[in-house]
Design a protein around this motif. Structure first.
Motif, short mmCIF file in Angstrom:
data_model
loop_
_atom_site.label_atom_id
_atom_site.label_comp_id
_atom_site.label_asym_id
_atom_site.label_seq_id
_atom_site.Cartn_x
_atom_site.Cartn_y
_atom_site.Cartn_z
N ASN A 173 0.82 -1.21 0.00
CA ASN A 173 0.00 0.00 0.00
C ASN A 173 0.86 1.27 0.00
OD1 ASN A 173 0.97 0.00 2.60
ND2 ASN A 173 -1.03 -0.01 3.59
N ASN A 174 2.15 1.13 -0.34
CA ASN A 174 3.14 2.21 -0.47
C ASN A 174 3.54 2.87 0.85
OD1 ASN A 174 3.55 1.96 -3.25
ND2 ASN A 174 1.71 3.15 -3.67
N ARG A 175 3.24 2.26 1.97
CA ARG A 175 3.77 2.76 3.24
C ARG A 175 5.21 2.30 3.36
NH1 ARG A 175 -0.49 1.66 7.97
NH2 ARG A 175 1.00 2.91 9.12
N LEU A 176 6.04 3.10 4.00
CA LEU A 176 7.47 2.80 4.15
C LEU A 176 7.78 2.57 5.61
CD1 LEU A 176 8.73 5.66 1.82
CD2 LEU A 176 8.66 3.24 1.27
N PHE A 177 8.59 1.56 5.88
CA PHE A 177 8.98 1.25 7.25
C PHE A 177 10.49 1.07 7.33
CE2 PHE A 177 4.66 -0.29 6.74
CZ PHE A 177 4.03 0.24 7.86
N LEU A 178 11.03 1.47 8.45
CA LEU A 178 12.44 1.27 8.76
C LEU A 178 12.50 0.28 9.91
CD1 LEU A 178 15.46 2.09 8.47
CD2 LEU A 178 15.00 3.88 10.14
N LYS A 179 13.18 -0.82 9.66
CA LYS A 179 13.34 -1.85 10.70
C LYS A 179 14.83 -1.94 11.01
CE LYS A 179 12.45 -6.78 11.45
NZ LYS A 179 11.82 -7.98 10.87
N MET A 180 15.17 -1.78 12.28
CA MET A 180 16.57 -1.87 12.69
C MET A 180 16.72 -2.92 13.78
SD MET A 180 17.91 2.07 12.71
CE MET A 180 16.70 2.66 13.87
N ILE A 181 17.62 -3.83 13.53
CA ILE A 181 18.01 -4.81 14.54
C ILE A 181 19.35 -4.32 15.07
CG2 ILE A 181 18.60 -7.21 15.02
CD1 ILE A 181 16.76 -7.93 12.62
N VAL A 182 19.37 -3.90 16.31
CA VAL A 182 20.57 -3.29 16.89
C VAL A 182 21.26 -4.26 17.83
CG1 VAL A 182 19.73 -0.93 16.66
CG2 VAL A 182 19.21 -2.19 18.71
N THR A 183 22.58 -4.10 17.92
CA THR A 183 23.39 -4.99 18.75
C THR A 183 24.11 -4.22 19.85
OG1 THR A 183 25.22 -4.78 17.19
CG2 THR A 183 23.75 -6.65 16.89
N LYS A 184 23.66 -2.99 20.13
CA LYS A 184 24.26 -2.17 21.18
C LYS A 184 23.19 -1.37 21.91
CE LYS A 184 28.86 -0.93 19.67
NZ LYS A 184 29.70 0.20 19.32
N ASN A 185 23.51 -0.96 23.12
CA ASN A 185 22.69 -0.04 23.91
C ASN A 185 21.24 -0.49 24.02
OD1 ASN A 185 24.96 1.57 24.22
ND2 ASN A 185 24.50 2.74 22.38
N PHE A 186 21.03 -1.48 24.84
CA PHE A 186 19.71 -2.10 24.97
C PHE A 186 18.88 -1.45 26.07
CE2 PHE A 186 22.61 -5.55 23.61
CZ PHE A 186 22.19 -5.58 22.30
N TYR A 187 17.67 -1.13 25.72
CA TYR A 187 16.67 -0.65 26.66
C TYR A 187 15.38 -1.40 26.35
CZ TYR A 187 19.82 3.15 27.83
OH TYR A 187 20.89 3.88 28.26
N PHE A 188 15.42 -2.72 26.50
CA PHE A 188 14.31 -3.56 26.11
C PHE A 188 13.02 -3.13 26.77
CE2 PHE A 188 17.80 -6.87 25.73
CZ PHE A 188 17.96 -6.68 24.37
N ASP A 189 11.98 -3.09 25.96
CA ASP A 189 10.62 -2.77 26.38
C ASP A 189 10.45 -1.35 26.92
OD1 ASP A 189 9.73 -5.29 25.59
OD2 ASP A 189 10.29 -6.17 27.52
N LYS A 190 11.44 -0.52 26.75
CA LYS A 190 11.33 0.88 27.15
C LYS A 190 10.70 1.66 25.99
CE LYS A 190 13.93 4.90 28.59
NZ LYS A 190 15.21 5.46 28.96
N VAL A 191 9.83 2.59 26.31
CA VAL A 191 9.22 3.46 25.31
C VAL A 191 9.81 4.85 25.48
CG1 VAL A 191 7.06 4.48 24.50
CG2 VAL A 191 7.09 2.12 25.31
#
Length: 162
Positions: A63-81
């Protein structure tokens, strides 16, 4: 002997041309699940793996929406918003209320929607760093160059340019 050297040169030159990134063949068809609301999008993506083994993926939904997906391996703040700041040279893109999802104990995931004008920005500047929480993760010039290349492919695909 001379013909053998010419043959080797032609062979190496041919491999060199194949190593260049071809935007049309770089895309892979797949689905993307947006973690915050569980929506599934069909489309295609192009990605690059950075020097620190992080992965940056640009996804174009059907539907022409664009997303950026990043899998990071540094500086973790899991489940933090928090607000995710993505820096491209002197420009920044802010994604408010972004959550870092835990994949494994050594990798985290960000998925955000981006717009065509931001893809144009990273096509020119790449991504030089990201800031989430109190931590900043810098990318190398080589990483920024790789990100520029995939952004160029995505921009050409959404603009219809070759």
């Amino acid at each position: 002997m001379r013909s053998f050297l010419v043959y080797c040169y032609v062979l190496l030159f041919g491999f060199g041309l194949n190593c260049q990134t071809n935007c049309e063949t770089a895309f892979v068809g797949d689905t993307l699940t947006f973690p915050s609301d569980g929506k599934v999008y069909n489309g295609k993506y192009v990605e690059t793996t950075l020097k620190n083994f992080s992965v940056v993926r640009l996804f174009i939904a059907d539907n022409n929406r664009l997303f950026l997906k990043m899998i990071v391996t540094k500086n973790f703040y899991f489940d933090k918003v928090a607000t995710l700041e993505i820096r491209s040279g002197h420009k920044s893109y802010y994604a408010k209320d972004t959550k870092q999802y835990k994949i494994t104990k050594t990798s985290g995931l960000f998925v955000i929607e981006v717009f065509k004008n931001y893809v144009a920005t990273i096509r020119e500047e790449g991504i030089t760093s990201i800031v989430f929480g109190e931590a900043e993760t810098d990318f190398t010039r080589q990483d920024a160059k790789q990100i520029k290349q995939i952004a160029k492919c995505v921009y050409e695909a959404i603009s219809g340019k070759k």
